[in-house]
Design a protein around this motif. Sequence first.
Motif, PDB file in Angstrom:
ATOM      1  N   ASP A 133     -19.355  35.266   4.709  1.00 20.80           N
ATOM      2  CA  ASP A 133     -18.962  34.226   5.665  1.00 20.80           C
ATOM      3  C   ASP A 133     -19.790  34.329   6.940  1.00 20.80           C
ATOM      4  N   ARG A 134     -20.043  35.557   7.389  1.00 14.86           N
ATOM      5  CA  ARG A 134     -20.892  35.740   8.578  1.00 14.86           C
ATOM      6  C   ARG A 134     -22.320  35.281   8.296  1.00 14.86           C
ATOM      7  N   VAL A 135     -22.836  35.649   7.123  1.00 12.50           N
ATOM      8  CA  VAL A 135     -24.204  35.239   6.761  1.00 12.50           C
ATOM      9  C   VAL A 135     -24.305  33.723   6.707  1.00 12.50           C
ATOM     10  N   ARG A 136     -23.274  33.073   6.159  1.00 15.15           N
ATOM     11  CA  ARG A 136     -23.275  31.603   6.075  1.00 15.15           C
ATOM     12  C   ARG A 136     -23.233  30.971   7.466  1.00 15.15           C
ATOM     13  N   MET A 137     -22.426  31.553   8.372  1.00 15.60           N
ATOM     14  CA  MET A 137     -22.351  31.019   9.728  1.00 15.60           C
ATOM     15  C   MET A 137     -23.676  31.210  10.459  1.00 15.60           C
ATOM     16  N   ILE A 138     -24.312  32.348  10.269  1.00 19.02           N
ATOM     17  CA  ILE A 138     -25.607  32.592  10.901  1.00 19.02           C
ATOM     18  C   ILE A 138     -26.656  31.638  10.352  1.00 19.02           C
ATOM     19  N   ASP A 139     -26.576  31.345   9.057  1.00 19.92           N
ATOM     20  CA  ASP A 139     -27.505  30.375   8.460  1.00 19.92           C
ATOM     21  C   ASP A 139     -27.335  29.005   9.100  1.00 19.92           C
TER      22      ASP A 139
ATOM     23  N   ASN B 149     -14.831  30.918  16.089  1.00 15.96           N
ATOM     24  CA  ASN B 149     -13.756  31.631  15.397  1.00 15.96           C
ATOM     25  C   ASN B 149     -13.665  31.184  13.938  1.00 15.96           C
ATOM     26  N   PHE B 150     -13.421  32.136  13.059  1.00 16.64           N
ATOM     27  CA  PHE B 150     -13.196  31.822  11.652  1.00 16.64           C
ATOM     28  C   PHE B 150     -11.696  31.854  11.403  1.00 16.64           C
ATOM     29  N   LEU B 151     -11.108  30.704  11.047  1.00 13.92           N
ATOM     30  CA  LEU B 151      -9.655  30.574  10.940  1.00 13.92           C
ATOM     31  C   LEU B 151      -9.237  29.950   9.604  1.00 13.92           C
ATOM     32  N   PRO B 152      -9.490  30.621   8.505  1.00 11.69           N
ATOM     33  CA  PRO B 152      -9.102  30.050   7.207  1.00 11.69           C
ATOM     34  C   PRO B 152      -7.590  30.109   6.998  1.00 11.69           C
ATOM     35  N   ASN B 153      -7.067  29.114   6.289  1.00 10.79           N
ATOM     36  CA  ASN B 153      -5.658  29.146   5.876  1.00 10.79           C
ATOM     37  C   ASN B 153      -5.559  28.579   4.464  1.00 10.79           C
ATOM     38  N   ARG B 154      -4.347  28.379   3.984  1.00 10.91           N
ATOM     39  CA  ARG B 154      -4.149  27.922   2.604  1.00 10.91           C
ATOM     40  C   ARG B 154      -4.735  26.532   2.391  1.00 10.91           C
ATOM     41  N   GLU B 155      -4.592  25.650   3.393  1.00 10.54           N
ATOM     42  CA  GLU B 155      -5.065  24.275   3.246  1.00 10.54           C
ATOM     43  C   GLU B 155      -6.554  24.139   3.580  1.00 10.54           C
ATOM     44  N   ALA B 156      -7.027  24.971   4.510  1.00  9.52           N
ATOM     45  CA  ALA B 156      -8.438  24.899   4.924  1.00  9.52           C
ATOM     46  C   ALA B 156      -9.019  26.311   4.838  1.00  9.52           C
ATOM     47  N   SER B 157      -9.597  26.643   3.688  1.00 12.67           N
ATOM     48  CA  SER B 157      -9.995  28.025   3.408  1.00 12.67           C
ATOM     49  C   SER B 157     -11.272  28.457   4.123  1.00 12.67           C
ATOM     50  N   ALA B 158     -11.949  27.519   4.791  1.00  9.86           N
ATOM     51  CA  ALA B 158     -13.199  27.874   5.477  1.00  9.86           C
ATOM     52  C   ALA B 158     -13.267  27.209   6.855  1.00  9.86           C
ATOM     53  N   ARG B 159     -12.138  27.152   7.539  1.00 10.55           N
ATOM     54  CA  ARG B 159     -12.084  26.466   8.831  1.00 10.55           C
ATOM     55  C   ARG B 159     -12.786  27.273   9.918  1.00 10.55           C
ATOM     56  N   VAL B 160     -13.565  26.572  10.739  1.00 11.63           N
ATOM     57  CA  VAL B 160     -14.291  27.173  11.856  1.00 11.63           C
ATOM     58  C   VAL B 160     -13.930  26.427  13.133  1.00 11.63           C
TER      59      VAL B 160
ATOM     60  N   LEU C  37     -16.791  25.578   7.180  1.00  7.30           N
ATOM     61  CA  LEU C  37     -17.991  26.407   7.078  1.00  7.30           C
ATOM     62  C   LEU C  37     -18.933  25.926   5.985  1.00  7.30           C
ATOM     63  N   ARG C  38     -18.388  25.284   4.954  1.00  5.70           N
ATOM     64  CA  ARG C  38     -19.205  24.859   3.826  1.00  5.70           C
ATOM     65  C   ARG C  38     -19.945  23.554   4.067  1.00  5.70           C
ATOM     66  N   THR C  39     -19.509  22.774   5.065  1.00  6.51           N
ATOM     67  CA  THR C  39     -20.088  21.438   5.247  1.00  6.51           C
ATOM     68  C   THR C  39     -20.590  21.148   6.655  1.00  6.51           C
TER      69      THR C  39
ATOM     70  N   ILE D 273     -10.974  17.478  21.009  1.00  5.49           N
ATOM     71  CA  ILE D 273     -11.526  18.119  19.810  1.00  5.49           C
ATOM     72  C   ILE D 273     -12.424  17.132  19.069  1.00  5.49           C
ATOM     73  N   ILE D 274     -13.596  17.605  18.661  1.00  6.56           N
ATOM     74  CA  ILE D 274     -14.417  16.854  17.714  1.00  6.56           C
ATOM     75  C   ILE D 274     -14.130  17.438  16.331  1.00  6.56           C
ATOM     76  N   ASP D 275     -13.503  16.653  15.495  1.00  4.81           N
ATOM     77  CA  ASP D 275     -13.076  17.110  14.174  1.00  4.81           C
ATOM     78  C   ASP D 275     -14.151  16.759  13.143  1.00  4.81           C
ATOM     79  N   LEU D 276     -14.800  17.780  12.608  1.00  6.56           N
ATOM     80  CA  LEU D 276     -15.853  17.586  11.611  1.00  6.56           C
ATOM     81  C   LEU D 276     -15.395  17.961  10.206  1.00  6.56           C
ATOM     82  N   GLU D 277     -14.121  18.255  10.044  1.00 10.62           N
ATOM     83  CA  GLU D 277     -13.647  18.707   8.736  1.00 10.62           C
ATOM     84  C   GLU D 277     -13.767  17.615   7.683  1.00 10.62           C
ATOM     85  N   ILE D 278     -13.525  16.382   8.075  1.00 14.25           N
ATOM     86  CA  ILE D 278     -13.633  15.263   7.122  1.00 14.25           C
ATOM     87  C   ILE D 278     -14.800  14.364   7.491  1.00 14.25           C
TER      88      ILE D 278
END
Length: 296
Positions: A156-162, A179-190, A204-206, A234-239
């Motif tokens: 996850d750190r390598v992906r964020m640095i990329d 901050n890396f804040l994954p949960n059940r609904e959003a497993s890669a939330r940043v 983190l994936r998109t 907040i600028i929401d980039l999740e969707i």
Amino acid sequence: MSDERLKQLKQGGRQKRKRKHRIQFAIFMAVICMVTLVLLYMFTGISYVKDVKIAGNHLITDKNVSEILDIGKNSRIYTLPVTEMEQNLRLQDGVKNVEIQRHFPNQVDVNIQEYAVRAIVADGSTYHPVLENGQILKNQQADKSGPILNDFEGSDRVRMIDILNRTEESIRNNMSEINFLPNREASARVQIFMNDGLEVIGDLRTMGDKLNYYPGMMKDIPRDSNGNLIKPGIIDLEIGAVFIPYESKKAEEKRLEIESEIEAKKERDKKKHDDKMQSLKKKLERQKESKTAEQG
């Protein structure tokens, strides 16, 4: 053929031979001089390395470089194991590439290319640099200049640095904390806090392909005559790419959700710490019992 003509031919032949001998002697003396100069250079103090110039290093000190090169006062420039020296320097943390060049008569240039620092991580009250390849230099301290990475581990750190490697420098410099804040609904939330007062939420994936559009998104958000945000949010980039003012109900829901994630993470970290301490305690007790049994 007349005697006069024969005499002229003989005289011309002698002159050609003399000229040839002079040329041969000059070549011989030139070779002798060159060999003498080479021998003087090789076996006198002229070929001892007198000057080592080190450039391009910030993460590794000149002192460390000199220790690795191990060039002594009696090291001759033509005997330096350049390839081995370059390989030894490339093995050092933070070093990306090395080129060593020898310059006549006795100068050595060491040009070092280091990995760029992309972020920092906290370790108590100190901070360590995170490089563009994802490596953390735990033996070095960094200024609190951000962005600060929190809770990113392994891939996850390598992906964020990329992502940061592909993000424009002006945008990276505007980041304060990530901050890396994954949960059940959003497993890669940043979650990214920006220095201009905005907050970015993404996946983190998109989000890597979206961050470079941040300046354009920011321009659409109303500001006063001094350039300050009228409505921080907040600028929401999740969707997609949506701005949500903090005062809105949706922002409040997002804020409560993130705070809940942070609390849950604290609980997980506390449990992990307690489990580790309990395991260590049991291990010490077993060692104590084993030692007592041996003494009995």
